[in-house]
Design an enzyme around this catalytic site. Structure first.
Site, PDB file in Angstrom:
ATOM      1  N   ASP A 184       0.904  -1.150   0.000  1.00  0.00           N
ATOM      2  CA  ASP A 184       0.000   0.000   0.000  1.00  0.00           C
ATOM      3  C   ASP A 184       0.939   1.196   0.000  1.00  0.00           C
ATOM      4  O   ASP A 184       1.593   1.472   1.010  1.00  0.00           O
ATOM      5  CB  ASP A 184      -0.880  -0.001   1.267  1.00  0.00           C
ATOM      6  CG  ASP A 184      -1.897   1.131   1.225  1.00  0.00           C
ATOM      7  OD1 ASP A 184      -1.480   2.283   1.009  1.00  0.00           O
ATOM      8  OD2 ASP A 184      -3.096   0.865   1.396  1.00  0.00           O
ATOM      9  N   HIS A 185       1.044   1.875  -1.129  1.00  0.00           N
ATOM     10  CA  HIS A 185       2.143   2.846  -1.233  1.00  0.00           C
ATOM     11  C   HIS A 185       2.003   4.003  -0.237  1.00  0.00           C
ATOM     12  O   HIS A 185       2.974   4.689   0.057  1.00  0.00           O
ATOM     13  CB  HIS A 185       2.335   3.323  -2.676  1.00  0.00           C
ATOM     14  CG  HIS A 185       1.392   4.388  -3.131  1.00  0.00           C
ATOM     15  ND1 HIS A 185       0.143   4.121  -3.633  1.00  0.00           N
ATOM     16  CD2 HIS A 185       1.522   5.735  -3.164  1.00  0.00           C
ATOM     17  CE1 HIS A 185      -0.447   5.260  -3.953  1.00  0.00           C
ATOM     18  NE2 HIS A 185       0.362   6.256  -3.678  1.00  0.00           N
ATOM     19  N   HIS A 247      -5.768   3.015   1.101  1.00  0.00           N
ATOM     20  CA  HIS A 247      -4.937   4.104   1.623  1.00  0.00           C
ATOM     21  C   HIS A 247      -5.580   4.817   2.821  1.00  0.00           C
ATOM     22  O   HIS A 247      -4.939   5.075   3.832  1.00  0.00           O
ATOM     23  CB  HIS A 247      -4.643   5.130   0.533  1.00  0.00           C
ATOM     24  CG  HIS A 247      -4.115   4.531  -0.734  1.00  0.00           C
ATOM     25  ND1 HIS A 247      -3.241   3.470  -0.755  1.00  0.00           N
ATOM     26  CD2 HIS A 247      -4.342   4.825  -2.046  1.00  0.00           C
ATOM     27  CE1 HIS A 247      -2.939   3.169  -2.013  1.00  0.00           C
ATOM     28  NE2 HIS A 247      -3.602   3.969  -2.808  1.00  0.00           N
TER      29      HIS A 247
HETATM   30  C1  BG6 Z   1      -3.560   5.061  -6.376  1.00  0.00           C
HETATM   31  C2  BG6 Z   1      -4.913   5.218  -7.005  1.00  0.00           C
HETATM   32  O1  BG6 Z   1      -3.522   3.959  -5.511  1.00  0.00           O
HETATM   33  O2  BG6 Z   1      -3.250   6.240  -5.633  1.00  0.00           O
HETATM   34  C3  BG6 Z   1      -4.961   6.437  -7.889  1.00  0.00           C
HETATM   35  O3  BG6 Z   1      -5.202   4.068  -7.775  1.00  0.00           O
HETATM   36  C4  BG6 Z   1      -4.527   7.666  -7.139  1.00  0.00           C
HETATM   37  O4  BG6 Z   1      -6.262   6.642  -8.423  1.00  0.00           O
HETATM   38  C5  BG6 Z   1      -3.193   7.411  -6.419  1.00  0.00           C
HETATM   39  O5  BG6 Z   1      -4.390   8.728  -8.063  1.00  0.00           O
HETATM   40  C6  BG6 Z   1      -2.862   8.572  -5.500  1.00  0.00           C
HETATM   41  O6  BG6 Z   1      -1.574   8.414  -4.975  1.00  0.00           O
HETATM   42  P1  BG6 Z   1      -0.738   9.661  -4.454  1.00  0.00           P
HETATM   43  O7  BG6 Z   1       0.490   9.055  -3.861  1.00  0.00           O
HETATM   44  O8  BG6 Z   1      -0.457  10.513  -5.654  1.00  0.00           O
HETATM   45  O9  BG6 Z   1      -1.600  10.369  -3.466  1.00  0.00           O
END
Ligand code: BG6
Length: 504
Positions: A184-185, A247
């Site tokens: 989960d990044h 997230h």
């Molecule tokens: C991803 C989603 O997991 O996270 C995208 O699939 C979203 O739709 C992105 O744009 C947002 O990531 P960050 O790190 O730019 O907030």
């Protein structure tokens, strides 16, 4: 510098976008930072017919995602990095004979002395997770007798509670839970990890971090962009599946969890899962009062015409997929009883911002008439990362007039700190066997158990789908979700901007 064991990273779906866009740049930074072990091999595997050289050119030498980084380095350095990359064509599908792949892994392992330590990174659709795990297991590649074996899987982890459970069961047939790393990044973001540090390394916040002092908690994740060229995927997903279940629920768990007994991965994950399991699920009485959904409409931003969601490529013209989702809920435990949590995520908002706002209760006894100090702690996850405390100060002059002042900290002030990208940090953790920042099976299922009934209820169309013009803060009555007259904090790109600031 590196305490990472010698190992091989085998990437399934290696010719896809994620490998070139995220994984290889993350590996490059790790290599530059001296975090890659001496004996290290990357073996890409997918259905494209590529040679080792073609793979290296695609993901390194000719990659637009590495172009700027490569300019900074000498040829020998780039070559020594590229030399670690190899490629194996899997043929027409992923459920095929893995004997050749197994042989290639074994040969590379012997040649480069990677000590039978393997990470399998599945950058493929989730429908292939079990298939790949089964085939690896049949080749004896999941056994840990002579070196460890780990598997990393990408999101989406499931489409519903049931599919998430099936994915877990499918993977756990072949890998032990301790070998499985669900990425989960958001957990790779420094500021998300800082939620733990803010709470548990300061004696000034934690004593107040409960129902006695906190009035409500607000979490906003806003993106200024629309779905772009991902309409086909997004229309089957929507904001709840795409952002909320993973997230945002991860952020909720870190804000709400009890102190862990120590900083070990399982101690932290045990507390996160308990927090998620304590969330009161919505029911027929609360689905409508506690949720708002919306979809962005065409509009003009800064003189530029912006498409509405239903006009995006890959999106049905009568789509009922939400691009805005806001939920109010409670956590039924000793700490949070009766404290509302308001969480929202959306595309096409005025600005990109993610932040957690802790709203404290007003002082019990008001000494200074007419004052209304609204104590808030704002933890800014992105951009302009930092922490902002809002508190009352005396206005100089006669009497006791009070106004709100800011006490702020910015990550950019830590000039010496190198902040790793999320994928860089997460890959390194998996390479070192640290699963703290990866989601465990029960965490994922607890998050789905809360979100899935909302998705099911929204399918019945009883909850209205509100339109909102792209570039605005969501549906017209979005503020009604929040009890009282407060409304959402609609922040600007800078942490200390005042509430009404809005970039259009
Ligand atoms: C991803 C989603 O997991 O996270 C995208 O699939 C979203 O739709 C992105 O744009 C947002 O990531 P960050 O790190 O730019 O907030």
């Amino acid at each position: 510098m590196s305490n990472t064991q010698n190992q091989m990273l085998i990437i399934f779906g290696a010719s896809g976008d994620l490998t070139a866009r995220k994984l290889v740049p993350a590996l490059y930074n790790l290599y530059k930072g001296g975090y890659i072990p001496e004996n290290f091999v990357v073996l890409g595997a997918s259905r494209s017919n590529l040679t080792d050289g073609e793979f290296r050119r695609k993901v390194i030498q000719e990659s637009s995602f590495l172009k700027d980084k490569l300019k900074e380095d000498v040829e020998d350095f780039i070559k020594s990095f590229s030399d670690k990359f190899f490629y194996e064509d899997l043929g027409s599908d992923y459920d095929t004979y893995y004997g050749r792949l197994s042989k290639r892994i074994s040969d590379l392992n012997t040649k480069f002395r990677t000590e039978n330590n393997y990470i399998f990174y599945l950058s493929t659709p989730p429908s292939l997770y079990e298939v790949i795990a089964k085939n690896l297991s049949e080749q004896g590649l999941t056994k840990q007798e002579d070196g460890w074996k780990r598997i990393i899987v990408e999101k989406p982890f499931g489409y519903s509670l049931e599919t998430a459970r099936n994915l877990n069961k499918g993977l756990q047939k072949y890998f032990d839970e301790s070998q499985i790393y669900r990425i989960d990044h958001y957990l790779g973001k420094e500021t998300v990890q800082n939620l733990l540090v803010t709470r548990f390394s300061n004696s000034i916040f934690e004593p107040l971090w409960n129902r006695n002092y906190i009035h409500h908690i607000e979490i906003t994740n806003a993106e200024s962009v629309g779905v772009g060229n991902r309409g086909g995927y997004y229309d089957k997903s929507g904001a709840l599946r795409d952002m909320f279940q993973n997230h945002l629920m991860q952020i909720v768990s870190l804000v709400a969890m009890e102190p862990p007994i120590d900083a070990k991965p399982e101690s932290i994950r045990n507390e996160k899962v308990k927090a998620l399991q304590s969330i009161r699920h919505l029911d027929e009485n609360t689905f409508y009062s506690n949720t708002t959904r919306g979809q962005y409409l065409a509009s003009t931003i800064n003189g530029k015409k912006v498409k509405g969601y239903r006009e995006e490529e890959g999106v049905a013209n009568d789509s009922m997929t939400e691009t805005y989702a806001a939920i109010k809920f409670y956590i039924d435990n000793w700490r949070w009883k009766d404290v509302p949590f308001y969480v929202r995520t959306a595309k096409c908002m005025p600005t990109k911002v993610t932040e957690v706002v802790i709203h404290f209760k007003p002082s019990h006894h008001r000494l200074f008439e007419g004052t209304n100090t609204d104590n808030r702690l704002i933890l800014r996850i992105q951009p302009d990362e930092g922490v902002l405390m809002k508190f009352g100060v005396k206005v100089p002059g006669l009497g006791f007039k009070v106004e709100t002042a800011n006490l702020d900290f910015y990550y950019t002030d830590l000039v010496d700190a190198y902040v790793m990208e999320a994928y860089e940090r997460l890959l390194l953790d998996a390479m070192q066997g640290d699963a703290t920042l990866y989601a465990r099976a029960d965490e994922v299922e607890a998050a789905w158990a809360f979100v899935d009934p909302i998705i099911q209820e929204w399918k019945t169309k009883r909850e209205k789908m509100h339109g909102y013009p792209a570039g605005t803060w969501g549906p017209q009555f979005a503020d009604n979700l929040i009890d009282g007259k407060r409304g959402w904090r609609n922040p600007g790109p800078n942490l200390a901007d005042t509430e009404d600031y809005c970039e259009l």
